[in-house]
Design a protein around this motif. Structure first.
Motif, PDB file in Angstrom:
ATOM      1  N   GLN A  77      37.829  45.200  43.004  1.00  0.00           N
ATOM      2  CA  GLN A  77      36.443  45.653  43.002  1.00  0.00           C
ATOM      3  C   GLN A  77      36.320  47.102  42.549  1.00  0.00           C
ATOM      4  O   GLN A  77      35.339  47.478  41.904  1.00  0.00           O
ATOM      5  CB  GLN A  77      35.864  45.501  44.407  1.00  0.00           C
ATOM      6  N   TYR A  78      37.317  47.925  42.864  1.00  0.00           N
ATOM      7  CA  TYR A  78      37.247  49.346  42.537  1.00  0.00           C
ATOM      8  C   TYR A  78      38.260  49.731  41.457  1.00  0.00           C
ATOM      9  O   TYR A  78      38.639  50.893  41.340  1.00  0.00           O
ATOM     10  CB  TYR A  78      37.470  50.173  43.806  1.00  0.00           C
ATOM     11  N   SER A  79      38.713  48.757  40.678  1.00  0.00           N
ATOM     12  CA  SER A  79      39.667  49.034  39.611  1.00  0.00           C
ATOM     13  C   SER A  79      38.972  49.698  38.419  1.00  0.00           C
ATOM     14  O   SER A  79      37.744  49.603  38.261  1.00  0.00           O
ATOM     15  CB  SER A  79      40.346  47.744  39.151  1.00  0.00           C
ATOM     16  N   LYS A  80      39.769  50.324  37.573  1.00  0.00           N
ATOM     17  CA  LYS A  80      39.227  51.037  36.413  1.00  0.00           C
ATOM     18  C   LYS A  80      38.610  50.081  35.410  1.00  0.00           C
ATOM     19  O   LYS A  80      37.531  50.336  34.863  1.00  0.00           O
ATOM     20  CB  LYS A  80      40.342  51.856  35.755  1.00  0.00           C
ATOM     21  N   HIS A  81      39.287  48.957  35.147  1.00  0.00           N
ATOM     22  CA  HIS A  81      38.811  48.006  34.147  1.00  0.00           C
ATOM     23  C   HIS A  81      38.510  46.656  34.795  1.00  0.00           C
ATOM     24  O   HIS A  81      39.422  46.004  35.327  1.00  0.00           O
ATOM     25  CB  HIS A  81      39.856  47.809  33.045  1.00  0.00           C
ATOM     26  N   PRO A  82      37.259  46.193  34.764  1.00  0.00           N
ATOM     27  CA  PRO A  82      36.938  44.857  35.273  1.00  0.00           C
ATOM     28  C   PRO A  82      37.514  43.785  34.341  1.00  0.00           C
ATOM     29  O   PRO A  82      37.146  43.720  33.163  1.00  0.00           O
ATOM     30  CB  PRO A  82      35.408  44.824  35.270  1.00  0.00           C
ATOM     31  N   ILE A  83      38.421  42.985  34.858  1.00  0.00           N
ATOM     32  CA  ILE A  83      39.110  41.965  34.057  1.00  0.00           C
ATOM     33  C   ILE A  83      39.103  40.643  34.820  1.00  0.00           C
ATOM     34  O   ILE A  83      39.351  40.613  36.022  1.00  0.00           O
ATOM     35  CB  ILE A  83      40.560  42.377  33.757  1.00  0.00           C
ATOM     36  N   ARG A  84      38.838  39.543  34.099  1.00  0.00           N
ATOM     37  CA  ARG A  84      38.954  38.199  34.655  1.00  0.00           C
ATOM     38  C   ARG A  84      39.770  37.364  33.673  1.00  0.00           C
ATOM     39  O   ARG A  84      39.375  37.231  32.510  1.00  0.00           O
ATOM     40  CB  ARG A  84      37.578  37.553  34.851  1.00  0.00           C
ATOM     41  N   ILE A  85      40.872  36.816  34.125  1.00  0.00           N
ATOM     42  CA  ILE A  85      41.723  36.008  33.237  1.00  0.00           C
ATOM     43  C   ILE A  85      41.942  34.624  33.849  1.00  0.00           C
ATOM     44  O   ILE A  85      42.372  34.505  34.995  1.00  0.00           O
ATOM     45  CB  ILE A  85      43.074  36.688  32.980  1.00  0.00           C
TER      46      ILE A  85
END
Length: 319
Positions: A77-85
């Motif tokens: 939730q607080y990561s630099k890059h929002p990624i969904r794989i």
């Protein structure tokens, strides 16, 4: 539906042709971007994961009715890059996340599925929303018995934790950690004391007993989110990301082949990552297919950086 719509426009486009277009375009243009996002995801400190069943036809050596899985991995939730794989795999073995997450060292958010234990070098954080569902499932229909009292009490503890979390969402990681220890730790200490006393109030093989035992069995994992202010209290982030896939599955029912399932995973990865980065998925896909075929990213992989969804140029063009 699309086949018939094209026919009304005077074009004979078969489902097989359109499916092959998606497979080829995913292989050539989407998969390289997803692979780069995978590399970036492994450098993050927080990853969420989940898996859902999918039926895939024509898998070698398997019946068409055999269950396969779509695995989903998300940055925190607080990561630099929002990624969904999304990643298609023929099974639910822990060897699949073990391979996908090789090199990752951080906090792994998931349910308590033991297969994730194969992922080494991580701190597992279990999901309080999952714990809450156990208590909800234990509620009897009459809602008047001792069982209902136990289940409701468990739900109230969980609700209190989530209520506190909502009040902390705008704080920094360090501030959130400090406030959790101040506000949530007393609630948790009361919860664990209550768990011990409540065990004598329920039947050993009841759903309430299952909810209490689940908590006891996974106490460490349920408490681990307190160790870092940027950890999440639940795995809802990735469960919300997987929902469009599960909704779509009710309509298309199955993938026609492993290649189709792999292409589907790439498409879902691009679309869901685009959405979480505030992009219009159609504009982003149009941008990729218009621009990326002319880029020599095979010889110069760094060129892919210009096409990732958080790139400033992409952000300005694909909102």
């Amino acid at each position: 539906r699309q086949e018939k719509e094209w026919q009304t426009l005077g074009s004979e486009l078969s489902r097989a042709t359109m499916a092959n277009w998606i497979i080829a375009s995913s292989r050539d243009w989407l998969t390289p971007l997803v692979s780069r996002m995978h590399e970036i995801l492994l450098t993050e400190r927080y990853i969420h994961c989940d898996e859902t069943a999918v039926q895939v036809m024509l898998e070698a050596g398997r019946k068409n009715t055999t269950t396969s899985y779509m695995w989903v991995y998300s940055s925190g939730q607080y990561s630099k890059h929002p990624i969904r794989i999304f990643e298609y795999q023929p099974g639910r073995s822990g060897s699949y996340p073990q391979k996908f997450l090789k090199g990752f060292q951080g906090f792994l958010h998931s349910d308590a599925y033991s297969g994730y234990n194969k992922v080494s070098g991580v701190t597992r954080c279990f999901c309080w929303a999952h714990q809450r569902r156990y208590f909800v499932d234990a509620l009897p229909t009459d809602n008047k018995s001792t069982v209902a009292t136990v289940a409701n009490q468990g739900i109230e503890y969980c609700n209190k934790l989530f209520e506190i979390e909502r009040s902390l969402k705008d704080l920094s990681g360090e501030q959130r950690k400090a406030e959790r220890l101040k506000l949530e730790k007393p609630v948790l200490e009361a919860f664990w004391a209550w768990i011990e006393s409540a065990r004598s109030q329920v039947l050993p093989k009841s759903k309430s007993a299952d909810a209490l035992q689940y908590a006891l069995n996974h106490k460490e994992g349920l408490m681990n989110y307190l160790r870092d202010g940027n950890c999440s209290i639940s795995n809802n982030l990735v469960e919300n990301s997987i929902r469009p896939f599960t909704v779509g599955r009710r309509n298309w029912l199955f993938s026609g082949s492993p290649k189709g399932a792999t292409a589907s995973a790439a498409v879902y990865s691009i679309v869901e990552t685009a959405k979480i980065n505030g992009l219009n998925p159609y504009k982003y896909l149009k941008f990729i297919f218009s621009e990326l075929p002319g880029v020599q990213f095979g010889q110069h992989p760094e060129f892919l950086e210009d096409y990732l969804p958080w790139n400033p140029c992409v952000q300005s063009l694909c909102k």
